[in-house]
Motif scaffolding. Structure first.
Motif: not given
Lengths: 115, 113
Positions: B33, B35, B43, B45, B48, B55-56, B58
């Motif tokens: 991850y 951050y 923190p 996001f 990921y 996978a993410d 966003s």
């Protein structure tokens, strides 16, 4: 709905006292609630975590109290020590095979424990 | 050490320049991850990775931000045309699998002047 609100922003406690930090969330899908401790110049480190199926979890001097109906959880530090002086973050995430486990953090609480 | 390692610890760059921030996760950790932590904030996001794939993503604020993890281990966060508002501490975390404890690195403090 993704927010986690944390209070107070700062806290001063005498050595031996109890430090209490509160967090509130909106998203009822959250199912994992960790607390992180961060010292200056360091990354956050996991302190203690709770799942919503229990109302309290204790590890040494650290206790999480969880109120599912109120969507609130808190960290209690018993017998606070100067070495506990740090910034504390609550967080929340949604676990499960289809989720990423990303953490949504509160704004942080700077704790100072006076000797 | 066996922890998450981030390099450099500090990076000062001029507005408009390109920067790369590196993360070496704990060996064997499949989840990674990124951050971003602004001064006095928690923190936030960014992205990921599960293995090599994002996978993410966003949380990436705009298309100036990009991250890769080509071999499923080391990851690089890339920021193009840096702006003063990009100044923050960029944190990397890894976990053995998704939904297990995440371990954070010490962060890279980026300052855009």
């Amino acid at each position: 709905q993704q927010q986690v609100k944390q209070s107070p922003q700062s806290l001063i406690v005498q050595k031996g006292g109890i430090s209490i930090i509160n967090c509130a969330y909106e998203n009822t899908a959250f199912d994992y609630f960790p607390w992180y401790q961060q010292f200056p110049g360091k990354g956050p480190a996991l302190l203690i975590a709770i799942r919503p199926d229990v109302s309290e979890k204790k590890e040494g001097r650290f206790t999480i109290s969880f109120n599912k109906s109120a969507k609130q959880f808190s960290l209690h530090i018993m017998d606070s020590q100067p070495g506990d002086s740090a910034t504390y973050f609550c967080a929340a995430s949604i676990r499960g095979s289809s989720n990423t486990g990303k953490l949504i953090f509160g704004q942080g609480t700077t704790l100072q424990v006076k000797p | 050490g066996a922890g998450v390692s981030q390099t450099p610890s500090n990076k000062v760059t001029e507005k408009g320049k390109y920067v790369e921030l590196r993360c070496d996760p704990i060996s064997g950790h499949t989840a990674l991850y990124w951050y971003r932590q602004s001064l006095g904030q928690g923190p936030e996001f960014l992205i990921y990775f599960q293995g090599t794939g994002a996978a993410d993503d966003s949380g990436l604020p705009n298309d100036r931000f990009f991250a890769v993890r080509p071999e499923g281990s080391v990851s690089t966060l890339k920021i193009q045309r840096t702006e003063r508002g990009d100044s923050a501490v960029y944190l990397c975390a890894s976990s053995f699998q998704v939904n297990t404890e995440a371990f954070f690195g010490q962060g890279t403090r980026l300052t855009v002047v």
